[in-house]
Design a protein around this motif. Sequence first.
Motif, PDB file in Angstrom:
ATOM      1  N   TYR A 118       9.593  -7.154  -5.349  1.00  9.41           N
ATOM      2  CA  TYR A 118       8.213  -6.649  -5.246  1.00  9.41           C
ATOM      3  C   TYR A 118       7.265  -7.404  -6.171  1.00  9.41           C
ATOM      4  O   TYR A 118       6.065  -7.504  -5.874  1.00  9.41           O
ATOM      5  CB  TYR A 118       8.206  -5.138  -5.500  1.00  9.41           C
ATOM      6  CG  TYR A 118       9.059  -4.438  -4.472  1.00  9.41           C
ATOM      7  CD1 TYR A 118       8.607  -4.272  -3.169  1.00  9.41           C
ATOM      8  CD2 TYR A 118      10.356  -4.035  -4.783  1.00  9.41           C
ATOM      9  CE1 TYR A 118       9.409  -3.680  -2.202  1.00  9.41           C
ATOM     10  CE2 TYR A 118      11.167  -3.449  -3.823  1.00  9.41           C
ATOM     11  CZ  TYR A 118      10.699  -3.277  -2.533  1.00  9.41           C
ATOM     12  OH  TYR A 118      11.503  -2.723  -1.572  1.00  9.41           O
ATOM     13  N   GLU A 122       4.005  -9.058  -4.614  1.00  9.86           N
ATOM     14  CA  GLU A 122       2.665  -8.836  -5.188  1.00  9.86           C
ATOM     15  C   GLU A 122       1.967 -10.163  -5.454  1.00  9.86           C
ATOM     16  O   GLU A 122       0.753 -10.287  -5.236  1.00  9.86           O
ATOM     17  CB  GLU A 122       2.749  -8.007  -6.470  1.00  9.86           C
ATOM     18  CG  GLU A 122       1.390  -7.819  -7.127  1.00  9.86           C
ATOM     19  CD  GLU A 122       1.224  -6.461  -7.792  1.00  9.86           C
ATOM     20  OE1 GLU A 122       0.100  -6.189  -8.257  1.00  9.86           O
ATOM     21  OE2 GLU A 122       2.191  -5.688  -7.849  1.00  9.86           O
ATOM     22  N   ALA A 126      -1.654 -11.279  -3.962  1.00  3.19           N
ATOM     23  CA  ALA A 126      -2.710 -11.725  -4.869  1.00  3.19           C
ATOM     24  C   ALA A 126      -3.246 -13.083  -4.446  1.00  3.19           C
ATOM     25  O   ALA A 126      -4.466 -13.328  -4.478  1.00  3.19           O
ATOM     26  CB  ALA A 126      -2.171 -11.785  -6.298  1.00  3.19           C
ATOM     27  N   ARG A 135      -9.710  -9.314   5.233  1.00  7.15           N
ATOM     28  CA  ARG A 135      -8.745  -8.401   4.645  1.00  7.15           C
ATOM     29  C   ARG A 135      -7.773  -7.859   5.704  1.00  7.15           C
ATOM     30  O   ARG A 135      -7.067  -6.882   5.480  1.00  7.15           O
ATOM     31  CB  ARG A 135      -9.445  -7.252   3.908  1.00  7.15           C
ATOM     32  CG  ARG A 135      -9.999  -7.699   2.552  1.00  7.15           C
ATOM     33  CD  ARG A 135      -8.886  -8.233   1.659  1.00  7.15           C
ATOM     34  NE  ARG A 135      -9.332  -8.773   0.372  1.00  7.15           N
ATOM     35  CZ  ARG A 135      -9.516 -10.062   0.113  1.00  7.15           C
ATOM     36  NH1 ARG A 135      -9.338 -10.961   1.079  1.00  7.15           N
ATOM     37  NH2 ARG A 135      -9.886 -10.465  -1.077  1.00  7.15           N
ATOM     38  N   LYS A 171       6.315   0.598   0.297  1.00  8.58           N
ATOM     39  CA  LYS A 171       6.055  -0.154  -0.933  1.00  8.58           C
ATOM     40  C   LYS A 171       5.152  -1.359  -0.661  1.00  8.58           C
ATOM     41  O   LYS A 171       4.240  -1.652  -1.444  1.00  8.58           O
ATOM     42  CB  LYS A 171       7.376  -0.610  -1.548  1.00  8.58           C
ATOM     43  CG  LYS A 171       8.210   0.516  -2.134  1.00  8.58           C
ATOM     44  CD  LYS A 171       9.494  -0.025  -2.780  1.00  8.58           C
ATOM     45  CE  LYS A 171      10.313   1.088  -3.392  1.00  8.58           C
ATOM     46  NZ  LYS A 171      11.572   0.579  -4.014  1.00  8.58           N
ATOM     47  N   GLU A 174       1.603  -0.253   0.013  1.00  2.00           N
ATOM     48  CA  GLU A 174       0.953   0.123  -1.242  1.00  2.00           C
ATOM     49  C   GLU A 174       0.413  -1.105  -1.976  1.00  2.00           C
ATOM     50  O   GLU A 174      -0.715  -1.093  -2.494  1.00  2.00           O
ATOM     51  CB  GLU A 174       1.954   0.865  -2.137  1.00  2.00           C
ATOM     52  CG  GLU A 174       1.369   1.358  -3.455  1.00  2.00           C
ATOM     53  CD  GLU A 174       2.390   2.075  -4.320  1.00  2.00           C
ATOM     54  OE1 GLU A 174       2.102   2.286  -5.514  1.00  2.00           O
ATOM     55  OE2 GLU A 174       3.477   2.416  -3.797  1.00  2.00           O
ATOM     56  N   ILE A 175       1.203  -2.180  -1.987  1.00  3.37           N
ATOM     57  CA  ILE A 175       0.748  -3.415  -2.633  1.00  3.37           C
ATOM     58  C   ILE A 175      -0.416  -4.016  -1.850  1.00  3.37           C
ATOM     59  O   ILE A 175      -1.406  -4.476  -2.434  1.00  3.37           O
ATOM     60  CB  ILE A 175       1.910  -4.427  -2.728  1.00  3.37           C
ATOM     61  CG1 ILE A 175       3.016  -3.875  -3.630  1.00  3.37           C
ATOM     62  CG2 ILE A 175       1.411  -5.766  -3.264  1.00  3.37           C
ATOM     63  CD1 ILE A 175       4.286  -4.697  -3.616  1.00  3.37           C
ATOM     64  N   GLU A 177      -2.638  -2.550   0.016  1.00  5.87           N
ATOM     65  CA  GLU A 177      -3.857  -1.764  -0.175  1.00  5.87           C
ATOM     66  C   GLU A 177      -4.438  -1.957  -1.568  1.00  5.87           C
ATOM     67  O   GLU A 177      -5.653  -1.864  -1.761  1.00  5.87           O
ATOM     68  CB  GLU A 177      -3.557  -0.295   0.112  1.00  5.87           C
ATOM     69  CG  GLU A 177      -3.262  -0.043   1.597  1.00  5.87           C
ATOM     70  CD  GLU A 177      -2.910   1.401   1.900  1.00  5.87           C
ATOM     71  OE1 GLU A 177      -2.561   2.138   0.942  1.00  5.87           O
ATOM     72  OE2 GLU A 177      -2.966   1.792   3.084  1.00  5.87           O
ATOM     73  N   LYS A 178      -3.585  -2.248  -2.523  1.00  5.41           N
ATOM     74  CA  LYS A 178      -4.054  -2.533  -3.880  1.00  5.41           C
ATOM     75  C   LYS A 178      -5.014  -3.715  -3.879  1.00  5.41           C
ATOM     76  O   LYS A 178      -5.974  -3.753  -4.668  1.00  5.41           O
ATOM     77  CB  LYS A 178      -2.854  -2.818  -4.789  1.00  5.41           C
ATOM     78  CG  LYS A 178      -3.213  -3.256  -6.207  1.00  5.41           C
ATOM     79  CD  LYS A 178      -1.962  -3.527  -7.028  1.00  5.41           C
ATOM     80  CE  LYS A 178      -2.311  -4.055  -8.413  1.00  5.41           C
ATOM     81  NZ  LYS A 178      -1.089  -4.336  -9.229  1.00  5.41           N
ATOM     82  N   TYR A 179      -4.775  -4.675  -2.978  1.00  2.00           N
ATOM     83  CA  TYR A 179      -5.616  -5.868  -2.885  1.00  2.00           C
ATOM     84  C   TYR A 179      -6.639  -5.769  -1.750  1.00  2.00           C
ATOM     85  O   TYR A 179      -7.246  -6.773  -1.370  1.00  2.00           O
ATOM     86  CB  TYR A 179      -4.737  -7.109  -2.725  1.00  2.00           C
ATOM     87  CG  TYR A 179      -3.969  -7.419  -3.993  1.00  2.00           C
ATOM     88  CD1 TYR A 179      -4.548  -8.181  -5.004  1.00  2.00           C
ATOM     89  CD2 TYR A 179      -2.697  -6.901  -4.206  1.00  2.00           C
ATOM     90  CE1 TYR A 179      -3.864  -8.437  -6.185  1.00  2.00           C
ATOM     91  CE2 TYR A 179      -2.001  -7.145  -5.381  1.00  2.00           C
ATOM     92  CZ  TYR A 179      -2.594  -7.920  -6.367  1.00  2.00           C
ATOM     93  OH  TYR A 179      -1.917  -8.155  -7.540  1.00  2.00           O
TER      94      TYR A 179
END
Length: 533
Positions: A118, A122, A126, A135, A171, A174-175, A177-179
Amino acid sequence: MKDFERFGVMIDCSRNGVMRVEQMKKFMVYLQKMGYNCIGIYMEDTFEINGEPYFGYQRGRYTQEELKEIDRYAVSLGMEVFPCIQTLAHFTALVRRPQYSDIVDVNDILLIDEPKTYALIEKIFATMAECFSSRIINIGMDEAHLVGLGRYLDKHGFCNREELLVKHLNKVVEIAEKYGFKPNMWSDMFFRLENKGEYYVKDAHISKATRNTVPESIELVYWDYYNLEKAMYNGMLLAHKEFDRKVWFAGGVWTWHGFAPFNTYSLRRMKPAMQSVREHDIKNVIITMWGDDGKECSYFSVLPALYAIRKYAGGEFDIDRIKETFNTDMGMSFDDLSALETINWYIDNPSGETVENPCKALLYNDCFNGQYDVELAKWQEIPFGDYAKRFNALKSNVGEFAYLFEMMERLCICLDTKAYLGIRTRKAYQSGDKNEMSRLVADYEQTLKSLQDFRDAFYDLWHRENKAFGWEVQEIRLGGLAARIKACAQQVKDYINGHLEMIEELEEPILVFAEGRKLSMDCYRNEITMNNL
């Protein structure tokens, strides 16, 4: 034309051929003229990640600045470009690096529940967030057939693999959506895990329990490049709609089966697909162009098919009318450019109705071991010499794409001598006709010369369209072929001169390579020899 949110093309830049930035821009211009509004760039590891020097190393990876340049150019055309990555399987090149061995489950699948996995994922997100203004992102997760059955099994024991897949998906989402990404994924694993490995099922239904575990934000991509029946597309789209999430359809134009395109085959399948897409009001469509087994086919060779598919999607299904507007809109002949596929036509496949690639199978068919010779002998001789003349005549009609026809012409000239060389050699040997074998020596020499000519034209095409990395695979294959032809010729001469009592390979009877396969090479590594490679 029907209103789509996105109607685009996905360009595979991970199967050795990474399209040069200027060529990507040129391709975008053609797509914009056709009515496409987006491009997905498929990259397994062929992009630069800060702090990961081995990621895409010696693979022609895009630098971050190159991706930004592609993105800026797309925006200037009013188009969107978005990344298509992998977050589970298909890390074919990466898993060969010992630096990543501790995040591998089995084959090319990442190890789930491993923190280092992970951390890498990530970094991927990034990088994508830094390089793309869109996006939208495709996160892959397709064809992970053995997920949970390798190192994961050793560490954690057997588990419900469907639950494992969803756990990993949550998982990854979640990553994403973080970006700020809105992810979509290939849908096949949900269907395979509930249908005994099958994806395409007319009356498929995924259990409500499974559907409810899929993150609400994920969008599903139904991919299908194979089916002829609209009923199959209808059934699969209905099954996808049961998830109550946005559904994409991914079709395909066949660029992944040798040196020539399969426009006829592609259009026969994409016509019912687009009819179904229209009826089910699918708003997002992506047409894939894969480069399996070495990326031998130029993506520019399928411009006619891409144009026709966009017309199908808009409700125009009259192929004669489509050809007429292509000639006007694109400034070239639909039929002339489509002629590139005729190199694969023969008596059992007269108009590209099946996916067979004699132009690749017979090029690499061993002159002595002849894995395709039994099948080849069944049919009327393929007129490669006539095809060469036709390609030569068309070069002046296709403008900037003359180099595509130059390569195909030289391949045909080579095959005109080589395709039947093994059959003729075996026949002369078994009948004891050393005079005929002496005459065949000149054909071996001519084949070597014409093979070099083909290599030179292919070299020009590759370096014109793709970055240099990846060409070494073609060089190794063609160089190995030349060495093998030379070795066979030497054995023929040694036998004629009495230095060999027999040619061992020609004493071995030829068996059918695979029932029903005909003249088709899918994977060079698995089919070039019966010995280990």
